[in-house]
Design an enzyme around this catalytic site. Structure first.
Site, PDB file in Angstrom:
ATOM      1  CB  CYS A  16       6.832  14.946  22.004  1.00 43.71           C
ATOM      2  SG  CYS A  16       5.534  15.955  21.337  1.00 43.71           S
TER       3      CYS A  16
ATOM      4  CG  ASN B  81       6.307  14.865  16.309  1.00 48.68           C
ATOM      5  OD1 ASN B  81       5.914  13.821  16.832  1.00 48.68           O
ATOM      6  ND2 ASN B  81       7.584  15.174  16.227  1.00 48.68           N
TER       7      ASN B  81
END
Lengths: 287, 304
Positions: B149, B146
């Site tokens: 962020c 991911n």
């Protein structure tokens, strides 16, 4: 089994079912009951809820949580107030309309055990269903149930017949019925008596946040246990999205954590809720 | 739905991806089916469990330390999608390895672990530790990075919008996953997504997942303020499907790396669009939150 009753444990698996509306109409000026026939009967415990959705073009991105009011055979009933987009669409459902129903979900109110003190129920407005269900299923002679409505027209009288006690926030004109004029917490205080001579009680509450705070405070001041059902907005209802968290006290640092309302609740021990953080979304947020 | 003539895949048959054989091509997207353990108590008349036909559950993203996530409200529902600002709430890497990963194995849930970190090197540390713990597990198939962020080491900008940083993250994790897949989940919040995919491919990922959420904001007209306490969130659901399809097409035509399609896939017809563009697998996201059986029903419909 503790003194407050059986450990919360839903009796059956959750079912994802396609239902049909069998009735949908008002039970007071502001409140409505929706009856949905499901392909199979659902076992639920008072305090558990369902996630409902419409089908076809009106299908919502997220289902909506509704506490279960009652079941009878394959029919499941919900009490609601048409306030948002979802509930307004729901109010327009005619008999025969299709409804998606995921139920039962969440942790219930405790069932009474022999050692459970008499309960004091505080239900506010559309927060009635889980406590209606509790009182209908478990009621003992010393249990006390109080319902608070906005005014006489808002009270669903057929759902709260005696021995339910009823309060209304506004009392206009001559009262045709015996009701308490004031907040439901004030009614409850009038019913249970002064702190010194009152029987210890288990407080069960569901309704607007100020009612929950007041119920928790009342219980705390008297040293009584208290369970509250929180009405958080939810995305999924089954624990995966983390969109319905509430701050609860936690033994480890930093002293609190986010509990997932749909799976750890919606019924919580009021003493575990971090009431200072609860409902203050703007903390650390926008100016 | 009638299956079109060109559709010949069995989405529930095992298929090779990088060094691994995955059980199927219909996956659930990260953050949309929890850690993959919430479906076991749910039943439906037509399907025994929500896991039927699912090739992989991509877990909720795990970070090195536990995160309490953002304050409420965290979700905004819109007519054709939702904006979320969950804030990567998760139990933390250690608790995940101790409590969640063994449970996924015990229950036979095929899974890909989504990881996020604050520095590229941390992806390497986490991948190495995950492999140490998980190398003997049958149902753990790999890692999805991911990358949406803030990168603490680079001043807080998203990892995911800079090709060199994407490459650094992939390169850090790759050596530690010799027989597991490594997927880089790409952000659509860039003018060109192909350079990100190319960087990830060159650094050794087996596939890219496209797309992550689109930056979005909603305003409460009563107060005049943004609905979400942190103003912005990630927009997902049916509304972003055309964006996802466009980004997937850009990657397929310009880079050629295997693509796992994600973004607004609700039903079988949606999934077919992504397969038609060349995706090797698809992920069901927001629809899975509404319907625990969304991915399973989609898989059942496509295999008929």
């Amino acid at each position: 089994m503790g003194p407050l009753g059986a450990a919360p444990r839903p009796p059956a698996a959750t079912w994802d079912l396609a239902g049909r509306v069998v009735a949908n109409g008002p039970v007071s000026q502001g409140l409505r009951v929706l009856d949905v026939e499901l392909p199979r009967a659902i076992d639920f415990l008072p305090g558990q809820f369902a996630m409902l959705n419409l089908t076809g073009p009106a299908r919502l991105v997220f289902r909506r949580p509704f506490s279960i009011l009652a079941t009878a055979g394959r029919t499941i009933s919900f009490l609601y107030r048409a306030i948002g987009r979802g509930t307004s669409l729901m109010a327009g459902l005619a008999p025969g309309a299709a409804v998606e129903c995921l139920a039962p979900l969440g942790q219930p109110f405790p069932a009474p055990a022999a050692a459970t003190p008499p309960v004091l129920i505080l239900a506010g407005g559309v927060g009635l269903p889980p406590l209606y269900a509790w009182f209908a299923r478990y009621r003992r002679p010393a249990d006390l149930a109080c319902f608070g409505g906005r005014d006489l027209d808002d009270v669903p009288w057929d759902l709260v017949p005696p021995p339910w006690q009823v309060s209304v926030d506004r009392l206009d004109g001559a009262a045709a019925r015996s009701v308490f004029h004031g907040l439901v917490t004030e009614l409850a205080l009038a019913c249970v008596g002064e702190p010194g001579d009152a029987t210890p009680r288990l407080v069960l509450a569901c309704g607007p946040t100020p009612l929950l705070r007041a119920a928790a405070r009342l219980a705390r001041e008297r040293g009584w246990p208290c369970r509250v059902s929180l009405e958080e907005h939810m995305g999924c209802g089954y624990g995966v999205c983390k969109g319905c968290v509430v701050p609860v006290r936690d033994p480890g640092p930093p002293g609190w954590r986010h509990a997932t309302s749909c799976t750890e609740g919606p019924v919580f021990d009021a003493a575990l809720i971090d009431w200072d953080r609860f409902g203050h979304a703007a903390a650390g947020g926008p100016a | 739905m009638n299956r079109p003539g060109w559709w010949r895949l069995d989405p529930c048959a095992p298929f090779a991806l990088g060094p691994r054989t995955l059980p199927g091509r219909i996956w659930t997207a990260s953050g949309c089916f929890g850690y993959g353990l919430h479906g076991h108590d749910i039943a439906a008349p037509d399907l025994a469990t929500p896991y039927e036909g699912i090739g992989a559950v991509v877990t909720k993203t795990v970070t090195p330390q536990p995160r309490p996530g953002n304050p409420m409200p965290r979700l905004v529902e819109l007519p054709f999608g939702a904006i979320n600002s969950i804030g990567l709430e998760n139990v933390g890497f250690a608790a995940f390895l101790r409590d969640v990963l063994p449970e996924l194995e015990a229950r036979g849930v095929p899974n890909v672990v989504s990881l996020a970190a604050t520095r590229p090197a941390e992806f390497g540390t986490m991948a190495a530790r995950l492999y140490e713990v998980g190398r003997g597990l049958r149902h753990w198939h790999g890692v999805e990075l991911n990358l949406s962020c803030p990168n603490v080491a680079e001043g807080g900008h998203d990892f995911g919008s800079d090709p060199a940083t994407v490459a650094a993250c992939v390169a850090a994790a790759r050596p530690h996953l010799p027989d597991r897949i490594l997927v880089a989940k790409l952000t659509p919040n860039v003018a060109q997504i192909a350079p990100l995919a190319a960087a990830a491919a060159q650094a050794g990922c087996d596939a890219v997942a496209a797309i992550n959420t689109v930056v979005g904001l909603d305003v409460d007209t009563a107060s005049g303020r943004p609905v979400l306490p942190r103003r912005f969130g990630g927009y997902s659901g049916l509304a972003i499907q055309p964006i996802a399809l466009a980004k997937v097409d850009e990657i397929v035509r310009e880079v050629g790396v295997p693509v796992v399609g994600v973004g607004g896939i609700v039903d079988a017809r949606d999934a077919l669009k992504f397969f038609a563009l060349g995706c090797v697998a698809v992920q069901v996201g927001t629809a899975q939150m509404r319907d625990p059986f969304a991915a399973a029903r989609l898989a059942a419909e496509l295999r008929r």
